[in-house]
Scaffold this motif. Structure first.
Motif: not given
Length: 225
Positions: A56-64, A73-83, A121-130
């Motif tokens: 079983v793998l549970v992908n739970n690591a996340g940031i917001s 910022t681009r850094a905000d976007w990229q860090s959330q997409m990455d994790v 106000y959650t564009s990066a987080y929302t995009a990463s979770k989509h």
């Protein structure tokens, strides 16, 4: 059940509750935090999983983080997409071939209601979770008809350190109760507890859940998502 379960982001919050839930069922659980490896580091992820038979793998690591789009910022976007997205991809890719070869395995990704809807106000987080939800569904299509499944849980706000920071930002900005503001956004009228998310993850990972594949289990008390 004596399975080997790996939980990324498994040292606190939702992850710690998931670890406890599986251990109570008799599984051997490996909680992975940043001290073990960075889920965005391809070489580290591959090295960690080499020689490991993961049931079983549970992908739970996340940031917001949150900000209006113009101040994201681009850094905000990229860090959330990455994790939140790349990390789930790398870990899933590392364990999937072995699961398919053994014709057995469960992959559960902890996404968010933000992975199904949009909010300001959650564009990066929302995009990463989509992206994480999209990955879940694509993997499910690949393993359909095998003994492997890929599903996601999509909770609303959960009582964690991450949510506590959101509450603090709301209170600093408005002077009003941050928890009350978040609770009002949920049909439940309250925050979710980590143990509630852990229950949903364990359900999707159960041996009896072999017919459930490519699904997003929404934990919001009955909202429109």
């Amino acid at each position: 059940m004596n399975r080997l379960v790996v939980v990324t982001g498994g040292t606190r919050g939702i992850g710690a509750a998931i670890v406890a839930r599986f251990r109570e069922s008799g599984d051997k659980v490996v909680p992975v935090g940043q001290a073990e490896f960075d889920v965005t580091d391809e070489a580290a992820v591959n090295a960690f999983f080499t020689g490991m038979t993961v049931d079983v793998l549970v992908n739970n690591a996340g940031i917001s983080s949150s900000a209006p789009l113009a101040r994201t910022t681009r850094a905000d976007w990229q860090s959330q997409m990455d994790v939140n997205a790349l990390g789930a991809f790398l870990c899933t890719r590392a364990v999937l071939p072995g699961m398919v070869e053994r014709d057995h395995g469960r992959i559960v990704t902890v996404a968010s209601v933000a992975g199904l809807t949009g909010s300001k106000y959650t564009s990066a987080y929302t995009a990463s979770k989509h992206a994480a939800v999209g990955l879940t569904r694509a993997v499910a299509a690949e393993v359909a008809g095998t003994g492997v499944t890929s599903n996601a849980v999509c909770p609303g706000f959960v009582r964690t350190d991450m949510t506590a920071k959101t509450i603090q930002r709301i209170e600093e900005r408005t002077g009003k109760s941050g928890e009350a503001a978040l609770a009002a956004m949920s049909p439940l009228g309250r925050l979710l507890e980590p143990e509630e998310v852990a229950f949903a993850v364990a359900f999707l990972a159960a041996p009896e859940a072999g017919a459930i594949n490519g699904q997003t289990l929404v934990l919001d008390g009955g909202g429109n998502s």
